[in-house]
Design a protein around this motif. Structure first.
Motif, mmCIF file in Angstrom:
data_model
loop_
_atom_site.group_PDB
_atom_site.id
_atom_site.type_symbol
_atom_site.label_atom_id
_atom_site.label_comp_id
_atom_site.label_asym_id
_atom_site.label_seq_id
_atom_site.Cartn_x
_atom_site.Cartn_y
_atom_site.Cartn_z
ATOM 1 N N MET A 112 0.839 -1.194 0.000
ATOM 2 C CA MET A 112 0.000 0.000 0.000
ATOM 3 C C MET A 112 0.873 1.242 0.000
ATOM 4 O O MET A 112 1.901 1.302 0.679
ATOM 5 C CB MET A 112 -0.915 0.015 1.221
ATOM 6 N N GLY A 113 0.464 2.222 -0.783
ATOM 7 C CA GLY A 113 1.181 3.489 -0.816
ATOM 8 C C GLY A 113 0.349 4.532 -1.515
ATOM 9 O O GLY A 113 -0.823 4.312 -1.851
ATOM 10 N N GLY A 114 0.954 5.669 -1.752
ATOM 11 C CA GLY A 114 0.288 6.729 -2.492
ATOM 12 C C GLY A 114 0.932 6.900 -3.849
ATOM 13 O O GLY A 114 2.126 6.628 -4.022
ATOM 14 N N MET A 115 0.151 7.343 -4.839
ATOM 15 C CA MET A 115 0.728 7.574 -6.160
ATOM 16 C C MET A 115 0.202 8.872 -6.758
ATOM 17 O O MET A 115 -0.936 9.280 -6.524
ATOM 18 C CB MET A 115 0.447 6.403 -7.100
ATOM 19 N N TYR A 116 1.080 9.486 -7.516
ATOM 20 C CA TYR A 116 0.764 10.699 -8.278
ATOM 21 C C TYR A 116 1.014 10.356 -9.741
ATOM 22 O O TYR A 116 2.145 10.064 -10.135
ATOM 23 C CB TYR A 116 1.634 11.848 -7.783
ATOM 24 N N ILE A 117 -0.034 10.363 -10.551
ATOM 25 C CA ILE A 117 0.062 9.968 -11.953
ATOM 26 C C ILE A 117 0.520 11.163 -12.790
ATOM 27 O O ILE A 117 -0.222 12.127 -12.979
ATOM 28 C CB ILE A 117 -1.293 9.441 -12.471
ATOM 29 N N ILE A 118 1.745 11.089 -13.299
ATOM 30 C CA ILE A 118 2.285 12.148 -14.150
ATOM 31 C C ILE A 118 1.858 11.937 -15.599
ATOM 32 O O ILE A 118 1.539 12.887 -16.303
ATOM 33 C CB ILE A 118 3.823 12.178 -14.051
ATOM 34 N N HIS A 119 1.851 10.684 -16.030
ATOM 35 C CA HIS A 119 1.453 10.377 -17.407
ATOM 36 C C HIS A 119 0.772 9.010 -17.449
ATOM 37 O O HIS A 119 1.203 8.077 -16.774
ATOM 38 C CB HIS A 119 2.670 10.361 -18.333
ATOM 39 N N ALA A 120 -0.279 8.905 -18.257
ATOM 40 C CA ALA A 120 -0.958 7.623 -18.463
ATOM 41 C C ALA A 120 -1.460 7.563 -19.897
ATOM 42 O O ALA A 120 -2.194 8.442 -20.344
ATOM 43 C CB ALA A 120 -2.131 7.464 -17.485
ATOM 44 N N TYR A 125 3.178 4.530 -18.761
ATOM 45 C CA TYR A 125 2.732 5.335 -17.621
ATOM 46 C C TYR A 125 3.938 5.747 -16.798
ATOM 47 O O TYR A 125 4.968 5.079 -16.770
ATOM 48 C CB TYR A 125 1.651 4.649 -16.783
ATOM 49 N N LEU A 126 3.791 6.899 -16.145
ATOM 50 C CA LEU A 126 4.853 7.453 -15.303
ATOM 51 C C LEU A 126 4.209 8.003 -14.043
ATOM 52 O O LEU A 126 3.332 8.860 -14.117
ATOM 53 C CB LEU A 126 5.594 8.564 -16.053
ATOM 54 N N ILE A 127 4.637 7.488 -12.900
ATOM 55 C CA ILE A 127 4.049 7.907 -11.632
ATOM 56 C C ILE A 127 5.143 8.104 -10.576
ATOM 57 O O ILE A 127 6.252 7.604 -10.725
ATOM 58 C CB ILE A 127 3.014 6.887 -11.092
ATOM 59 N N ILE A 128 4.789 8.845 -9.531
ATOM 60 C CA ILE A 128 5.575 8.839 -8.292
ATOM 61 C C ILE A 128 4.823 7.927 -7.341
ATOM 62 O O ILE A 128 3.621 8.097 -7.124
ATOM 63 C CB ILE A 128 5.692 10.248 -7.674
ATOM 64 N N PHE A 129 5.498 6.937 -6.791
ATOM 65 C CA PHE A 129 4.854 6.009 -5.851
ATOM 66 C C PHE A 129 5.715 5.890 -4.605
ATOM 67 O O PHE A 129 6.946 5.837 -4.684
ATOM 68 C CB PHE A 129 4.689 4.627 -6.472
ATOM 69 N N GLY A 130 5.045 5.837 -3.452
ATOM 70 C CA GLY A 130 5.801 5.642 -2.222
ATOM 71 C C GLY A 130 4.940 5.821 -0.992
ATOM 72 O O GLY A 130 3.719 6.018 -1.079
ATOM 73 N N THR A 131 5.592 5.767 0.160
ATOM 74 C CA THR A 131 4.904 5.917 1.441
ATOM 75 C C THR A 131 5.913 6.296 2.513
ATOM 76 O O THR A 131 7.039 5.789 2.510
ATOM 77 C CB THR A 131 4.187 4.628 1.851
ATOM 78 N N PRO A 132 5.522 7.182 3.432
ATOM 79 C CA PRO A 132 6.419 7.491 4.548
ATOM 80 C C PRO A 132 6.448 6.384 5.599
ATOM 81 O O PRO A 132 7.292 6.406 6.497
ATOM 82 C CB PRO A 132 5.821 8.777 5.134
ATOM 83 N N LEU A 133 5.535 5.413 5.498
ATOM 84 C CA LEU A 133 5.390 4.381 6.515
ATOM 85 C C LEU A 133 6.145 3.092 6.214
ATOM 86 O O LEU A 133 6.435 2.312 7.114
ATOM 87 C CB LEU A 133 3.906 4.044 6.710
#
Length: 241
Positions: A112-120, A125-133
């Motif tokens: 589980m994490g968060g994603m920001y979709i830059i391109h689809a 596709y190009l995203i930023i994916f990650g989590t501080p946890l």
């Protein structure tokens, strides 16, 4: 005594292939359709490269430049990456989402994490994916090559039968070839620039299945579908598959 009524099923089964020529024609038609679909998919798979805009090498160089410019600062790395992408690529060639506030939660393969979709689009596709946890899970088996450029934090991977742990740190890229699977773990505060190239729609079931089987997070599902569809349409309108 009245005779028992026949269910009619044996008669139906017998009549289904009462005419051998008709049965043969049905199966021949199905075989031809399957063969045509196979040839079409094989042809499209061979020419899909013509629709790629990004390259793994250029994105890796951009990720490394961002890490050098803002080491350990994901809040500065993301604008750096987006600014460079929007400067480098014309909006007439590829549509990019510069709204970095559009983060959505994602559950896939147990991670589980968060994603920001830059391109689809259909092929990239190009995203930023990650989590501080921190999180851990299965990569999934995909019809696309996946390039995981570590921006901050650390990622580990396990690729049987190799029994040694793979370690990826900021500036490194973790390449997952299509059809390959691994176990992976992202430590606390790990974020990455993830790039996939191939047939992207076939990856969607992996990314969305957990909504129906466990999380029931239909709000995140809605936003994921909304943003993905919007970005695909924007790219299709300029001829980018």
């Amino acid at each position: 005594m009245p005779a028992k009524k026949s269910s009619g099923k044996p008669a139906q089964a017998a009549s289904a292939c009462a005419n051998p020529a008709s049965c043969l024609m049905k199966w021949a038609t199905r075989a031809v359709i399957a063969f045509v679909v196979y040839l079409t998919c094989s042809f499209l798979d061979r020419i899909k490269d013509r629709w790629y805009v990004f390259t793994p090498e250029s994105l890796h160089e951009l990720a490394q430049a961002a890490v050098r410019a803002h080491p350990g600062d994901i809040n500065s790395i993301i604008p750096y990456i987006v600014s460079n992408l929007t400067t480098e690529y014309s909006p007439s060639v590829i549509a990019l989402n510069s709204n970095s506030s559009e983060w959505v939660l994602n559950n896939a393969g147990g991670a589980m994490g968060g994603m920001y979709i830059i391109h689809a689009s259909i092929t990239e596709y190009l995203i930023i994916f990650g989590t501080p946890l921190g999180t851990e899970g299965h990569t999934g088996m995909h019809t696309a090559d996946d390039y995981f450029n570590i921006l901050v934090g650390e990622q580990w991977a396990f690729d049987p039968p190799k029994l040694e742990m793979e370690v990826y740190r900021p500036g490194d890229v973790h390449h997952l070839p299509r059809g390959h699977v691994k176990q992976y773990k992202m430590h606390e505060g790990c974020f990455a620039l993830e790039y996939a190239r191939g047939w992207i729609p076939l990856m969607l079931p992996f990314g969305l299945a957990d909504v129906f089987s466990s999380t029931l997070d239909y709000w995140s599902f809605y936003h994921t579908v909304r943003i993905t569809a919007r970005e695909n349409i924007r790219n299709l309108l300029i001829g980018k598959l």
